[in-house]
Scaffold this active site. Structure first.
Site, PDB file in Angstrom:
ATOM      1  N   ILE A  60       1.040  -1.153   0.066  1.00 11.24           N
ATOM      2  CA  ILE A  60       0.088  -0.024  -0.110  1.00 11.24           C
ATOM      3  C   ILE A  60       0.970   1.227   0.014  1.00 11.24           C
ATOM      4  O   ILE A  60       2.038   1.339   0.600  1.00 11.24           O
ATOM      5  CB  ILE A  60      -0.904  -0.010   1.114  1.00 11.24           C
ATOM      6  CG1 ILE A  60      -1.637  -1.303   1.342  1.00 11.24           C
ATOM      7  CG2 ILE A  60      -1.954   1.195   1.316  1.00 11.24           C
ATOM      8  CD1 ILE A  60      -2.706  -1.356   0.179  1.00 11.24           C
ATOM      9  N   PHE A  61       0.666   2.338  -0.814  1.00 16.23           N
ATOM     10  CA  PHE A  61       1.262   3.254  -0.896  1.00 16.23           C
ATOM     11  C   PHE A  61       0.634   4.443  -0.216  1.00 16.23           C
ATOM     12  O   PHE A  61      -0.695   4.933  -0.411  1.00 16.23           O
ATOM     13  CB  PHE A  61       1.404   4.084  -2.223  1.00 16.23           C
ATOM     14  CG  PHE A  61       2.259   5.301  -2.310  1.00 16.23           C
ATOM     15  CD1 PHE A  61       3.664   5.453  -2.071  1.00 16.23           C
ATOM     16  CD2 PHE A  61       1.554   6.391  -2.669  1.00 16.23           C
ATOM     17  CE1 PHE A  61       4.599   6.535  -1.879  1.00 16.23           C
ATOM     18  CE2 PHE A  61       2.381   7.734  -2.618  1.00 16.23           C
ATOM     19  CZ  PHE A  61       3.821   7.700  -2.438  1.00 16.23           C
ATOM     20  N   TYR A  63       0.040   8.662   1.472  1.00 14.00           N
ATOM     21  CA  TYR A  63       0.518   9.875   1.195  1.00 14.00           C
ATOM     22  C   TYR A  63       0.091  10.863   2.120  1.00 14.00           C
ATOM     23  O   TYR A  63       0.537  11.927   2.277  1.00 14.00           O
ATOM     24  CB  TYR A  63       0.233  10.359  -0.288  1.00 14.00           C
ATOM     25  CG  TYR A  63      -1.380   9.944  -0.630  1.00 14.00           C
ATOM     26  CD1 TYR A  63      -2.285  10.905  -0.176  1.00 14.00           C
ATOM     27  CD2 TYR A  63      -1.869   8.850  -1.196  1.00 14.00           C
ATOM     28  CE1 TYR A  63      -3.665  10.894  -0.305  1.00 14.00           C
ATOM     29  CE2 TYR A  63      -3.098   8.751  -1.322  1.00 14.00           C
ATOM     30  CZ  TYR A  63      -4.058   9.439  -0.826  1.00 14.00           C
ATOM     31  OH  TYR A  63      -5.508   9.456  -1.114  1.00 14.00           O
ATOM     32  N   GLY A  64      -0.799  10.517   2.970  1.00 19.05           N
ATOM     33  CA  GLY A  64      -1.732  11.527   3.917  1.00 19.05           C
ATOM     34  C   GLY A  64      -1.867  10.643   5.287  1.00 19.05           C
ATOM     35  O   GLY A  64      -0.910  10.166   5.825  1.00 19.05           O
ATOM     36  N   SER A  65      -3.034  10.707   5.572  1.00 22.90           N
ATOM     37  CA  SER A  65      -3.220  10.128   7.060  1.00 22.90           C
ATOM     38  C   SER A  65      -2.845   8.545   7.173  1.00 22.90           C
ATOM     39  O   SER A  65      -2.651   8.169   8.420  1.00 22.90           O
ATOM     40  CB  SER A  65      -5.090  10.321   7.347  1.00 22.90           C
ATOM     41  OG  SER A  65      -5.793   9.696   6.571  1.00 22.90           O
ATOM     42  N   GLU A 139     -11.243   3.814   3.972  1.00 23.07           N
ATOM     43  CA  GLU A 139     -11.041   4.715   3.010  1.00 23.07           C
ATOM     44  C   GLU A 139     -12.136   4.950   1.750  1.00 23.07           C
ATOM     45  O   GLU A 139     -12.375   5.638   1.124  1.00 23.07           O
ATOM     46  CB  GLU A 139      -9.789   4.265   2.062  1.00 23.07           C
ATOM     47  CG  GLU A 139      -8.485   4.369   2.731  1.00 23.07           C
ATOM     48  CD  GLU A 139      -8.197   6.178   3.303  1.00 23.07           C
ATOM     49  OE1 GLU A 139      -8.191   6.850   2.503  1.00 23.07           O
ATOM     50  OE2 GLU A 139      -7.844   6.168   4.552  1.00 23.07           O
TER      51      GLU A 139
END
Length: 238
Positions: A60-61, A63-65, A139
């Site tokens: 998993i990439f 970028y935020g939370s 998400e």
């Protein structure tokens, strides 16, 4: 000698001023035009993403939370760079979790163009489906998703790793673009919902990125602007 860490203008003091009146982790009702995702929806998404030959290595990439609040267990973490996508406050307007009708929030998603440094998480080989379900529940609580999951190539050291991440759908009614940085800072300094404020969201993201050696100039500028706005509102005589 290593450089001393950068000192953020935005601090926990600033975040403390902007707090929800009634914090809650409960899932609010979906906005008009959306519906709550069901277990069968998540199963179809997992099947579509992983296919029949899923193997035992899924990344998993973040970028935020997800960097500072992972949605599931992982067995390996490393930093990486995605080209063709950049981190942006382009997911709006949030009037439930970190915003209200009066002051809606803007969330991070990956948008087309540029590049983004973030964090790779490798899911436990024996718990891939369980981990993916937890991720999607976090998400993709509502459908249709304005930032559906997709595969991207992530450069990490000598490796190019295929990973799942969440990218904005520019055809979604929740895609927000073209705002000047000052307008984004206005939003992040004032929006607060049942799960916290946008100031807290920005603070945690920038702090954790810096802790792992990733400096995002855009977010760095934003955190200073947000700190200025909160001080003006809550500390006029400071």
């Amino acid at each position: 000698m290593p450089k001393p860490p950068r000192q953020m203008r935005l601090t926990e003091r600033h975040v403390g001023y902007v707090q929800p009146e009634a914090p809650s982790e409960d899932m609010p009702p979906p906005p008009p035009g959306m519906r709550a995702a069901m277990p069968d929806d998540h199963q179809r998404t997992i099947t579509d993403l992983l296919g029949p030959d899923r193997g035992d290595e899924v990344w998993i990439f973040a970028y935020g939370s997800l960097i500072w609040k992972p949605a599931c267990d992982f067995v390996e973490m490393r930093t990486g760079l995605v080209r063709g996508w950049h981190r942006a406050f382009c997911l709006g307007w949030n009037n439930r979790f970190r915003g209200s009708d009066a002051n809606p929030g803007l969330m991070l998603a990956l948008d087309r163009g540029g590049a983004c440094k973030g964090v790779l998480y490798r899911l436990p080989p024996g718990q891939i489906e369980q981990s993916m379900t937890s991720l999607l529940e976090r998400e993709m609580g509502w459908l249709p998703s304005p930032f559906p999951p997709r595969w991207v190539n992530v450069n990490s050291g000598e490796r190019t790793i295929r990973a799942i991440t969440f990218c904005i759908d520019r055809n979604s009614g929740r895609y927000v673009s073209g705002l000047p940085i000052e307008a984004i800072a206005d939003v992040l300094a004032t929006a607060v919902g049942t799960r916290g404020s946008m100031a807290e969201y920005l603070f945690a993201t920038v702090r954790h990125l810096e802790d792992i050696g990733i400096h995002d100039p855009h977010l760095w500028q934003l955190q200073a602007l947000v700190a200025d706005r909160i001080e003006t509102a809550y500390e006029p005589d400071r």
